[in-house]
Write a protein that holds these residues in place. Structure first.
Motif, PDB file in Angstrom:
ATOM      1  N   ARG A  14     -13.880 -32.436  43.632  1.00  0.00           N
ATOM      2  CA  ARG A  14     -14.151 -33.263  42.465  1.00  0.00           C
ATOM      3  C   ARG A  14     -13.869 -32.515  41.160  1.00  0.00           C
ATOM      4  N   ALA A  60     -10.201 -32.647  40.533  1.00  0.00           N
ATOM      5  CA  ALA A  60      -9.797 -33.980  40.089  1.00  0.00           C
ATOM      6  C   ALA A  60     -10.149 -34.196  38.618  1.00  0.00           C
ATOM      7  N   ASP A  61     -11.336 -33.746  38.216  1.00  0.00           N
ATOM      8  CA  ASP A  61     -11.748 -33.888  36.824  1.00  0.00           C
ATOM      9  C   ASP A  61     -10.860 -33.060  35.895  1.00  0.00           C
ATOM     10  N   THR A 109      -7.669 -34.930  35.282  1.00  0.00           N
ATOM     11  CA  THR A 109      -7.896 -36.008  34.326  1.00  0.00           C
ATOM     12  C   THR A 109      -7.928 -35.467  32.900  1.00  0.00           C
ATOM     13  N   SER A 163      -3.301 -38.003  36.648  1.00  0.00           N
ATOM     14  CA  SER A 163      -4.114 -38.594  37.703  1.00  0.00           C
ATOM     15  C   SER A 163      -4.160 -37.652  38.903  1.00  0.00           C
ATOM     16  N   PRO A 164      -5.295 -37.565  39.603  1.00  0.00           N
ATOM     17  CA  PRO A 164      -5.316 -36.779  40.843  1.00  0.00           C
ATOM     18  C   PRO A 164      -4.240 -37.211  41.831  1.00  0.00           C
ATOM     19  N   SER A 165      -3.867 -38.492  41.788  1.00  0.00           N
ATOM     20  CA  SER A 165      -2.834 -38.974  42.713  1.00  0.00           C
ATOM     21  C   SER A 165      -1.456 -38.410  42.407  1.00  0.00           C
ATOM     22  N   PHE A 180     -10.430 -32.865  48.119  1.00  0.00           N
ATOM     23  CA  PHE A 180      -9.420 -33.258  47.141  1.00  0.00           C
ATOM     24  C   PHE A 180      -8.319 -34.099  47.784  1.00  0.00           C
ATOM     25  N   LEU A 189      -9.503 -37.566  47.753  1.00  0.00           N
ATOM     26  CA  LEU A 189      -9.513 -38.155  46.416  1.00  0.00           C
ATOM     27  C   LEU A 189      -8.106 -38.490  45.925  1.00  0.00           C
ATOM     28  N   SER A 190      -7.133 -37.692  46.324  1.00  0.00           N
ATOM     29  CA  SER A 190      -5.791 -37.793  45.752  1.00  0.00           C
ATOM     30  C   SER A 190      -4.751 -38.402  46.683  1.00  0.00           C
TER      31      SER A 190
END
Length: 240
Positions: free
Chosen positions: A43, A46-47, A50, A55-57, A78, A81-82
């Protein structure tokens, strides 16, 4: 977690133990994460993306340099999330997937208190296994950074890898090489399975043409890294 810009395409993500690197290819909009820090780091990574306006993707792949938990701990989180693909050397992949236990290091006496202090900073319970890991081998070329070459550097673990980006003069060493926290001196990584094999791997990396060397622990070398690595490798004597 601290986020430090090293190059226009490269950021360092620094954790209480260990660090990861984020490479971005603006021509494709895709990013690559090299290592993921200790458990619970998914996380925060990911933050951080951002906060960088991505984007995490955008992270298409997670390349793990070896199976130790301060490098793979955030991988499963991760990836979930991604949607990123997780990649590691074929010899360490079964450990990362949770299929086999990882062999413990052969400690030098002076390494024991350093390892104990680092272990106190890691979360209890160890990393969550990554369900799917794409296996890599020596000489594979990955589609980022103008072609990232996989360099097998055994010794720290059996499946340790480095990534060399000749187009940009960047080398990710994993824990095959490190920098001392107090002085910044470049040295052989610690906590190895086989010191002689690790030293041979260090010398192999020092022979590459590199401007920027990114270590698993310690400050990167951001100029004339080939010379710095070679001078350090030359200070080590013959195998013992």
């Amino acid at each position: 977690m601290d986020v430090i810009g090293l190059l226009p395409r490269l950021h360092l993500l620094r954790f209480p133990v260990g660090q990861a690197y984020l490479w971005h290819d603006p021509d494709t909009g895709a990013s690559t994460l090299v290592d993921t820090g200790p458990p619970g780091s998914g996380r925060p990574i990911a933050d951080a993306l951002t906060a960088l306006g991505r984007s995490p993707s955008a992270v298409r792949r997670i390349v793990l340099t070896h199976f130790h938990e301060d490098h793979v701990g955030g991988a499963a989180e991760f990836a979930a999330l991604s949607g990123a693909e997780v990649l590691a050397h074929r010899l360490d992949a079964p450990v990362i997937r949770g299929e086999l236990p990882g062999p413990p290091p052969v400690f030098e006496d002076w390494e024991l208190p350093i390892h104990a202090a680092a272990a106190e900073l890691l979360p209890v319970g160890g990393p969550v296994p990554a369900a799917e890991v794409t296996e890599l081998s020596e000489g594979d070329v990955l589609d980022f950074g103008g072609g990232a070459r996989v360099v097998h550097v055994p010794g720290h673990t059996h499946g340790s890898i480095a990534l060399h980006l000749p187009a940009y003069g960047v080398l990710f060493t994993g824990d095959a090489v490190a920098a001392a926290p107090a002085t910044g001196a470049v040295l052989l990584g610690v906590f190895n399975l086989d010191r002689n094999l690790a030293l041979a791997s260090f010398r192999r990396l020092a022979a590459l043409e590199t401007e920027t060397a990114c270590f698993g622990h310690g400050d990167p070398v951001t100029a004339d890294a080939s010379r710095v690595l070679r001078e350090s490798a030359d200070t080590y004597g013959p195998p013992r």
